[in-house]
Design an enzyme around this catalytic site. Structure first.
Site, PDB file in Angstrom:
ATOM      1  N   ASP A  68       0.840  -1.197   0.000  1.00 20.47           N
ATOM      2  CA  ASP A  68       0.000   0.000   0.000  1.00 20.47           C
ATOM      3  C   ASP A  68       0.880   1.254   0.000  1.00 20.47           C
ATOM      4  O   ASP A  68       0.631   2.203  -0.745  1.00 20.47           O
ATOM      5  CB  ASP A  68      -0.890  -0.032   1.252  1.00 20.47           C
ATOM      6  CG  ASP A  68      -1.612   1.271   1.499  1.00 20.47           C
ATOM      7  OD1 ASP A  68      -2.587   1.536   0.784  1.00 20.47           O
ATOM      8  OD2 ASP A  68      -1.200   2.033   2.396  1.00 20.47           O
ATOM      9  N   GLU A 136      -2.089  -5.482  -3.310  1.00 23.05           N
ATOM     10  CA  GLU A 136      -1.173  -4.740  -2.443  1.00 23.05           C
ATOM     11  C   GLU A 136      -0.038  -5.641  -1.937  1.00 23.05           C
ATOM     12  O   GLU A 136       1.132  -5.245  -1.933  1.00 23.05           O
ATOM     13  CB  GLU A 136      -1.918  -4.174  -1.233  1.00 23.05           C
ATOM     14  CG  GLU A 136      -2.824  -3.001  -1.575  1.00 23.05           C
ATOM     15  CD  GLU A 136      -3.605  -2.498  -0.365  1.00 23.05           C
ATOM     16  OE1 GLU A 136      -3.970  -1.316  -0.367  1.00 23.05           O
ATOM     17  OE2 GLU A 136      -3.862  -3.289   0.573  1.00 23.05           O
TER      18      GLU A 136
END
Lengths: 248, 248
Positions: A68, A136
């Site tokens: 992320d 992610e």
């Protein structure tokens, strides 16, 4: 990294380097993974209850945090360079759109990341967000394996090029298909979106579109849904015809 | 980059490469800046009303966005590697503490970044957040100038090494000074924090501390406030004496 070996060598679903997992990951990444353990972890669901030799959980949740962060900074750098007129507020807003949960789920789904997941719960119980979470985690694994520049390359290829269209994100262009249709109607040109299933070798459902305007094939596209394939083909036609369309 | 030259060459406060600005930035960074224009922009306040040849504002606000993102991912990677036992929630919380507005302001103030600011308002009107904003903008400039790895190096040196103490961030250790005092009292050892001003060559107020325990100088430290210097010296003493202190 010895403890990874211990955990993974006994699992027949996760073959060693040179095996199917290596080949598939290599193909998807577009570069050679140096340490497959990171990618194995990126696809290990917490339900598998794996632990390392120190008793610490082995699953992809920590990698999500890392990925992320990397995604955020790669997109920040891209927007900074691409939109020299955008102020801080604009850049922040555009980035939120690109890395929205919805968008990440779409990315993960299109790459069919779920097929690699190792888990003790069945795929139906994962919920929608697993697609984005895996995406992610994958970015986190790339960072650990090859560093920031490979993250950047991968995100450019898989996120920026196919998905990041500033005009569309700004809401200036809602749908390229509607632009194309509008133009064809104004110009009195017949058009046709010909759709057929094309599942390729990946085993996942794919749709292919052939867009014909005035009897000429002007673009082709392929995607995981009919709607997306039509939009992609329309966008390609739009950019090919941009001068003509804008001049009218 | 031609437009930067145009803007900056006429300003006597921002000398060309080889000048004072180059020397000072080089010294602070610990590496050679390749393109000073990025750093000049990082210290240009919006009140200076600069615009480039296309009429776009030239100030550090966009660089803040970029630097904030780079800082976030460098700290994420650091925590991921340093705290293998921390889950996603823990890592997120720790990162927020490290990159808090308060902390960034402290970092910017300690580096005295404000001395390079070019602005049309006087320094008293900036408000406290300018220190952190300049720090972020500086990180953004480093990214543009030298890439991610140099951001990482700089942040390691200026943020992680001097400030990131996991135990303290976790709230397990509130103050090393109180630990040291407690230990000295229990052990009935006399201690003394000797403080003197030491402003060095930088022109900014600095305090130096010499910590003596049982008649022996055990550590020294230097910082922008008396309190910080004492804490630093205590931390050094703590780690030097850790075995002894923990065994009691």
């Amino acid at each position: 990294m010895g403890f990874f070996k211990k955990i993974f060598t006994k699992n027949p679903r996760l073959p060693q380097e040179g095996g199917i997992f290596f080949e598939e990951i290599n193909k998807m990444l577009g570069f050679v993974p140096l340490n497959l353990d990171h990618y194995r972890r990126a696809f290990t669901h917490r339900s598998s209850n794996k632990v390392d030799e120190n008793g610490h959980p082995v699953n992809y949740e920590r990698l999500e945090f890392l990925g992320d962060a990397m995604l955020g900074s790669v997109i920040a750098a891209h927007l900074f360079k691409e939109v020299p007129t955008g102020d801080e507020g604009y850049l922040t807003k555009m980035r939120s759109k690109i890395v929205s949960r919805e968008h990440l789920n779409e990315l993960g789904r299109d790459l069919n990341l779920i097929k690699w997941v190792e888990s003790k719960v069945s795929a139906q119980h994962f919920g929608e967000n697993i697609h984005g979470n895996l995406f992610e985690a994958l970015v986190g694994a790339i960072y650990l394996d090859r560093g920031f520049e490979y993250c950047e390359k991968f995100i450019q290829k898989k996120v920026v090029q196919p998905y990041v269209d500033i005009a569309k994100l700004e809401g200036k262009v809602i749908s390229y298909k509607s632009l194309v249709i509008e133009w064809c109607q104004k110009e009195k040109k017949p058009f046709n979106y010909e759709v057929y299933e094309d599942n390729g070798k990946e085993g996942q459902k794919h749709f292919a579109i052939k867009l014909t305007i005035g009897g000429r094939v002007v673009s082709r596209a392929r995607a995981t849904s009919k709607k997306k394939a039509e939009e992609k083909a329309s966008q390609r036609a739009f950019f090919a015809f941009q001068e003509k369309i804008n001049k009218k």
